[in-house]
Design a protein around this motif. Structure first.
Motif, mmCIF file in Angstrom:
data_model
loop_
_atom_site.group_PDB
_atom_site.id
_atom_site.type_symbol
_atom_site.label_atom_id
_atom_site.label_comp_id
_atom_site.label_asym_id
_atom_site.label_seq_id
_atom_site.Cartn_x
_atom_site.Cartn_y
_atom_site.Cartn_z
ATOM 1 N N LEU A 1 0.829 -1.207 0.000
ATOM 2 C CA LEU A 1 0.000 0.000 0.000
ATOM 3 C C LEU A 1 0.865 1.260 0.000
ATOM 4 O O LEU A 1 1.917 1.312 0.621
ATOM 5 N N HIS A 2 0.390 2.276 -0.722
ATOM 6 C CA HIS A 2 0.927 3.617 -0.540
ATOM 7 C C HIS A 2 0.220 4.197 0.674
ATOM 8 O O HIS A 2 -0.975 3.948 0.886
ATOM 9 N N ARG A 3 0.939 5.026 1.452
ATOM 10 C CA ARG A 3 0.354 5.479 2.717
ATOM 11 C C ARG A 3 0.803 6.898 3.047
ATOM 12 O O ARG A 3 1.962 7.272 2.829
ATOM 13 N N LEU A 4 -0.135 7.683 3.558
ATOM 14 C CA LEU A 4 0.166 9.024 4.072
ATOM 15 C C LEU A 4 -0.448 9.164 5.453
ATOM 16 O O LEU A 4 -1.587 8.735 5.681
ATOM 17 N N GLU A 5 0.310 9.754 6.365
ATOM 18 C CA GLU A 5 -0.228 10.051 7.690
ATOM 19 C C GLU A 5 0.036 11.527 7.980
ATOM 20 O O GLU A 5 1.183 11.970 8.064
ATOM 21 N N PHE A 6 -1.047 12.303 8.105
ATOM 22 C CA PHE A 6 -0.954 13.725 8.392
ATOM 23 C C PHE A 6 -1.043 13.944 9.895
ATOM 24 O O PHE A 6 -1.910 13.376 10.562
ATOM 25 N N SER A 7 -0.172 14.799 10.417
ATOM 26 C CA SER A 7 -0.237 15.184 11.837
ATOM 27 C C SER A 7 -0.461 16.683 11.909
ATOM 28 O O SER A 7 0.130 17.456 11.135
ATOM 29 N N THR A 8 -1.313 17.108 12.831
ATOM 30 C CA THR A 8 -1.626 18.529 12.958
ATOM 31 C C THR A 8 -1.042 19.100 14.246
ATOM 32 O O THR A 8 -0.612 18.365 15.140
ATOM 33 N N LYS A 9 -1.058 20.422 14.343
ATOM 34 C CA LYS A 9 -0.440 21.095 15.483
ATOM 35 C C LYS A 9 -1.137 20.776 16.806
ATOM 36 O O LYS A 9 -0.549 20.930 17.870
#
Length: 459
Positions: free
Chosen positions: A393-401
């Motif tokens: 799988l291609h994967r992205l994990e976004f983290s916010t402030k």
């Protein structure tokens, strides 16, 4: 004692700077303003003008006047005027300046084309009427001969100034199909000749939310409703058809293709009907409840109007506030690492080995997030949709402030590139079918950002 000398030098420099500014800037500006005032034809403020008559050769006279603070056309038709167009006309008129004097007491005005002027402009300020005549162009064709009132003093005015005043009916009449403020709109309906009909209503408690009363379980995306309102607001007449306000014979099928009604707190306050012109399907005709005649419009507006609730449904795959993203971990096309927001607002690339490099043109990172904000699914994936192994799988994990995370993954290795849609999984386990072309475009943008990682390590 050196500080005293420095202080003296600074004082001298300040005096010289002040001298230069006063005489070379302030005084020069005053002189230029004085020259302009001397050459200005009329000493009238723009807001003082209440009435204008334009009499161009071989054209019907145009009569515009101010009623209750707004410009209206009185001749050759009575209708609302384009406020900004008339304001621009007034500004051009009261700021007319002579180029130079030609003849202080001309005996034969016909020599200058002023016995039968090409344009006469009259305007009223308070109880006083002013007028100016425009004749033929001078030999260089850069200026027009002109004279004030009934005077025989001839002077030159720039051709551009004359062009700014020689307006036709269609240039001064109102072109907006509907004028309204978003806050006025409490509901809208879009009805189509083929039977489709969509009704939307603003939520009574939360004015930022819109709902479809017929299908309240479907989420409506506000941005899509805003787009509908903007399409109506920006729609402008291209030409005016001097026909009755609503002539059913003008449309190809005897009726408009689409009918939009805007609802206010007290009921409908604006309507437009749009359809193809009879015997000329390439031309689109519109009727508006706020206009006195039928008009032609750009037919592209019809394509922007919704038919069903699906067209305005919020089918966002993820809810992501791109302004708050501070870190992105990725695994894509055999590479993995992360993008990290730095204190100075730039972005850095951190490789799997811990190496850290600056991202050139960091402004390109945010648009990748916008793609995810706008991404919509075609439909929810079947419950039994097979998910590849994690490593495929291609994967992205976004983290916010604020510490929140959002994860998305989609097929990477061995996927069918010809498939119209790809399944996409969120961190919560939901699966959606998304257009393959959208996913591929996002991948390319991410890779483009990664290519801009500098060889220079960041501190």
């Amino acid at each position: 004692m050196k500080w005293r000398h420095s202080l003296i030098y600074l004082l001298i420099l300040a005096l010289l700077g002040g001298y230069y500014y006063y005489f070379e800037v302030v005084q020069k500006r005053k002189k230029e303003e004085s020259e302009r005032a001397k050459n200005r034809l009329f000493s009238v403020a723009t807001e003082a003008v209440d009435e204008i008559i334009l009499e161009a050769k071989d054209k019907p006279a145009l009569h515009v006047l101010k009623k209750d603070g707004a410009w209206v056309l009185d001749r050759p038709v009575r209708t609302e005027a384009d406020q900004s167009a008339v304001d621009t006309l007034v500004h051009s008129l009261v700021h007319l300046e002579k180029n130079r004097e030609v003849d202080q007491a001309a005996k034969d005005m016909a020599l200058y084309g002023l016995s039968e002027p090409t344009l006469v402009v009259r305007f009223r300020s308070g109880e006083t009427w002013h007028h100016i005549r425009f004749g033929s162009k001078n030999p260089t064709e850069e200026s027009h001969y002109a004279a004030k009132g009934d005077e025989n003093a001839v002077f030159l005015l720039a051709a551009g100034s004359v062009k700014a005043l020689n307006k036709g009916l269609d240039e001064l009449r109102r072109r907006d199909l509907l004028t309204f403020e978003d806050e006025e709109v409490r509901g809208l309906s879009v009805s189509w000749a083929d039977g489709h009909r969509l009704t939307l209503a603003r939520d009574e408690k939360d004015k930022e939310l819109w709902r479809c009363p017929e299908e309240p379980e479907r989420r409506v995306k506000r941005a899509k409703v805003d787009n509908i309102l903007n399409q109506i607001r920006w729609a402008r007449a291209k030409t005016f058809l001097e026909l009755p306000a609503e002539d059913s014979q003008v449309w190809s099928s005897g009726a408009a293709d689409v009918h939009v009604i805007l609802q206010g707190g007290d009921g409908p306050f604006g309507e437009v009907k749009i359809g193809r012109k009879k015997d000329d399907p390439e031309t689109t005709v519109a009727w508006s409840s706020q206009m006195s005649s039928l008009v032609t419009v750009d037919g592209a507006i019809v394509k922007e109007l919704p038919k069903t609730v699906r067209d305005v449904e919020d089918r966002s795959v993820v809810v992501l506030d791109s302004k708050n993203v501070t870190r992105v971990q990725y695994r894509i096309r055999g590479d993995k690492g992360e993008l990290v927001l730095q204190d100075d607002g730039s972005w850095a690339y951190v490789g799997a080995d811990g190496s850290r490099r600056m991202i050139k043109e960091s402004w390109r990172v945010r648009p990748v997030f916008w793609e995810w904000e706008d991404l919509e699914y075609e439909e929810k994936a079947p419950a039994d949709a097979q998910r590849p192994e994690e490593q495929d799988l291609h994967r992205l994990e976004f983290s916010t402030k604020d510490g929140a995370t959002l994860t998305v993954s989609w097929p990477g290795a061995n996927r069918d590139e010809s498939a119209p849609t790809f399944p996409l999984w969120t961190g919560s386990g939901e699966a959606y079918l998304v257009k393959g072309e959208k996913i591929r475009a996002i991948e390319e943008k991410i890779l483009d950002v990664l290519k801009r990682a500098s060889d220079k390590a960041s501190s």
